[in-house]
Scaffold this motif. Structure first.
Motif, short mmCIF file in Angstrom:
data_model
loop_
_atom_site.label_atom_id
_atom_site.label_comp_id
_atom_site.label_asym_id
_atom_site.label_seq_id
_atom_site.Cartn_x
_atom_site.Cartn_y
_atom_site.Cartn_z
N LYS A 13 -8.44 34.18 66.11
CA LYS A 13 -8.81 33.22 67.15
C LYS A 13 -7.66 32.25 67.39
N ILE A 17 -5.57 31.74 70.92
CA ILE A 17 -5.42 30.43 71.53
C ILE A 17 -3.95 30.09 71.70
N ASP A 20 -2.69 31.94 74.67
CA ASP A 20 -3.20 31.35 75.91
C ASP A 20 -2.43 30.08 76.26
N LEU A 53 -10.03 25.40 76.81
CA LEU A 53 -9.46 25.55 75.48
C LEU A 53 -9.94 24.44 74.56
N THR A 56 -13.42 24.89 73.08
CA THR A 56 -13.65 25.86 72.00
C THR A 56 -13.90 25.14 70.68
N LEU A 59 -9.35 24.18 67.81
CA LEU A 59 -7.91 24.07 67.96
C LEU A 59 -7.30 23.37 66.75
N GLN A 63 -1.96 22.84 68.24
CA GLN A 63 -2.53 23.32 69.49
C GLN A 63 -3.05 22.15 70.33
#
Length: 108
Positions: A13, A17, A20, A53, A56, A59, A63
């Motif tokens: 995951k 991320i 992305d 994002l 979610t 992070l 991030q």
């Protein structure tokens, strides 16, 4: 048809991320530069992608910093006034000088 849901591991995951965020950072800059008609994709599109994002909830600190930086870039882009047509460089400032004299007749 049976659908089985796969659960991503935390590292998978995180990697998705990361990819992305990297994609958004690259594509957003080019998209906002756009062309004479303006941005290819508006800042609202990129802001929505970044907020998804954030939603979610998983992070990492780096991030979060990257997403925050991209949001600040969007704020800065939106704060700049659009370039007026009369502020564009005149045609005489072209990269290459004309190959013929102005007003000269064409000779065959």
């Amino acid at each position: 048809m049976d659908r089985t849901f796969t659960h991503l591991s935390a590292s998978s995951k995180t990697a998705l991320i990361d990819r992305d965020i990297t994609h958004i950072a690259r594509a957003m800059r080019l998209s906002l530069q756009g062309d004479l008609a303006g941005p290819i994709l508006p800042p609202a599109y990129w802001r929505e992608r970044l907020y998804k994002l954030l939603d979610t909830g998983s992070l990492t600190h780096p991030q979060l910093c990257a997403v925050d930086s991209l949001l600040l870039q969007l704020d800065q882009f939106e704060a700049q006034p659009p370039l007026a047509w009369d502020e564009l460089a005149p045609a005489t400032a072209a990269l290459f000088p004309p190959t013929h004299e102005a007003g000269a007749e064409h000779r065959a």
